[in-house]
Scaffold this active site. Sequence first.
Site, PDB file in Angstrom:
ATOM      1  N   LYS A   1      25.033  -6.079  -1.647  1.00  0.00           N
ATOM      2  CA  LYS A   1      26.482  -6.355  -1.703  1.00  0.00           C
ATOM      3  C   LYS A   1      27.189  -5.718  -0.511  1.00  0.00           C
ATOM      4  CE  LYS A   1      26.300  -5.921  -6.731  1.00  0.00           C
ATOM      5  NZ  LYS A   1      26.653  -4.997  -7.814  1.00  0.00           N
TER       6      LYS A   1
ATOM      7  N   HIS B   1       4.880   5.653  11.616  1.00  0.00           N
ATOM      8  CA  HIS B   1       4.415   5.537  10.228  1.00  0.00           C
ATOM      9  C   HIS B   1       3.448   6.715  10.027  1.00  0.00           C
ATOM     10  CE1 HIS B   1       3.221   4.021   6.451  1.00  0.00           C
ATOM     11  NE2 HIS B   1       2.870   2.792   6.759  1.00  0.00           N
TER      12      HIS B   1
ATOM     13  N   ARG C   1      11.279   3.588   3.673  1.00  0.00           N
ATOM     14  CA  ARG C   1      10.804   2.568   4.620  1.00  0.00           C
ATOM     15  C   ARG C   1      11.996   1.706   4.991  1.00  0.00           C
ATOM     16  NH1 ARG C   1       5.624  -1.235   4.704  1.00  0.00           N
ATOM     17  NH2 ARG C   1       4.798   0.802   5.279  1.00  0.00           N
TER      18      ARG C   1
ATOM     19  N   ARG D   1       0.808  -1.221   0.000  1.00  0.00           N
ATOM     20  CA  ARG D   1       0.000   0.000   0.000  1.00  0.00           C
ATOM     21  C   ARG D   1       0.843   1.274   0.000  1.00  0.00           C
ATOM     22  NH1 ARG D   1      -2.753  -4.150   2.121  1.00  0.00           N
ATOM     23  NH2 ARG D   1      -0.657  -4.571   2.844  1.00  0.00           N
ATOM     24  N   THR D   2       1.800   1.372   0.927  1.00  0.00           N
ATOM     25  CA  THR D   2       2.528   2.638   1.087  1.00  0.00           C
ATOM     26  C   THR D   2       3.372   2.929  -0.156  1.00  0.00           C
ATOM     27  OG1 THR D   2       2.626   2.059   3.420  1.00  0.00           O
ATOM     28  CG2 THR D   2       3.955   3.920   2.718  1.00  0.00           C
TER      29      THR D   2
HETATM   30  N1   CP Z   1      -0.300  -0.054   5.913  1.00  0.00           N
HETATM   31  C1   CP Z   1       0.896  -0.335   5.358  1.00  0.00           C
HETATM   32  O1   CP Z   1       1.928   0.262   5.710  1.00  0.00           O
HETATM   33  O2   CP Z   1       0.857  -1.304   4.400  1.00  0.00           O
HETATM   34  P1   CP Z   1       2.114  -1.750   3.530  1.00  0.00           P
HETATM   35  O3   CP Z   1       3.067  -2.470   4.453  1.00  0.00           O
HETATM   36  O4   CP Z   1       1.570  -2.642   2.462  1.00  0.00           O
HETATM   37  O5   CP Z   1       2.762  -0.514   2.973  1.00  0.00           O
END
Ligand code: CP
Length: 310
Positions: free
Chosen positions: A86, A136, A108, A58-59
């Site tokens: 590497k 988040h 991320r 999603r993100t």
């Molecule tokens: N909600 C969320 O962070 O989903 P993803 O891990 O798929 O990005």
Amino acid sequence: MSTRMNHLLGLEGVSREQIQTILDLGREFKAVGQRRIKKVPTLRGITVVLMFIEPSTRTRMSFEVAAKRLSAETLAFTASTSALSKGETLLDTAQNIMAMKPDVIVLRHAFSGSPHFLAKNVDAAVVNAGDGQHEHPTQALLDMFTMQDKKGRLDGLEVAIVGDIRHSRVALSNLWGLTTMGAKVRVAGPRTMLPVHLDRLGVKVFDRIEPAIEGADVVMMLRIQKERMGKDLFPSDREYARIFGLDSSKLRLAKPDAIVMHPGPMNRGVEITPEVADGSRSVILEQVENGVAVRMAVLYLLSAHLLEGA
Ligand code: CP
């Protein structure tokens, strides 16, 4: 407030006015996604690097869609096919990416604090797209956007967050954001999944789901983050589902018009039954739609000023 942000690393310390500005702008950008041609030229000339060093559906996709709807260029970086495999460090990787002159880096990473480290070392705006079990922020912003959209307010809203609070960056960002916006937050989960001193954040803590969701306007269910646990913190999925899982019968304790949320990915049959996840009270896919709009707002606030006079 200034409509400009340098980075978005977390919601701790972000003011009510700043959060509301992002949500209001997100509402304007949501309209773009509802047009036949879902694109505006607003960020033409801006380059956004999507640096996902931990899995995401999603993100990652919604940041990419958000950037493209604003006409920004995107550069996708995937850890498994990069020189990180590497042994190249995050800093060396980032400095090499900086040589290509991006304006925004969306990161991320499994390590808490990595976006803060990056922000200190690169000359680009950094967005935290989830760092370990820390924060988040854009997930919490899209969650608050969805609550405000469905309930018309955040101030005074009774929000129950249920599940693995201790390992959840979604929970922590929501706790910061929701309490700043005046919502009344309750959390529930097994004691092994509740951090200590949560009450200092002004939230009510329960070790059973029923009192936490009773009379709630919003019920947010969280996934058990097995990948962040050193050992099992509950006897079995079946027992967890029985005690903490949300089913139709437990949902009757919430307000009759309560909405059900989940950041995804879901463990169907564990923290939420398919009947509830796919039911009329669920806004889970609306959260995903709103994520694009909110991320457009964040990218805009971080980079539009770079185009002034360009
Ligand atoms: N909600 C969320 O962070 O989903 P993803 O891990 O798929 O990005």
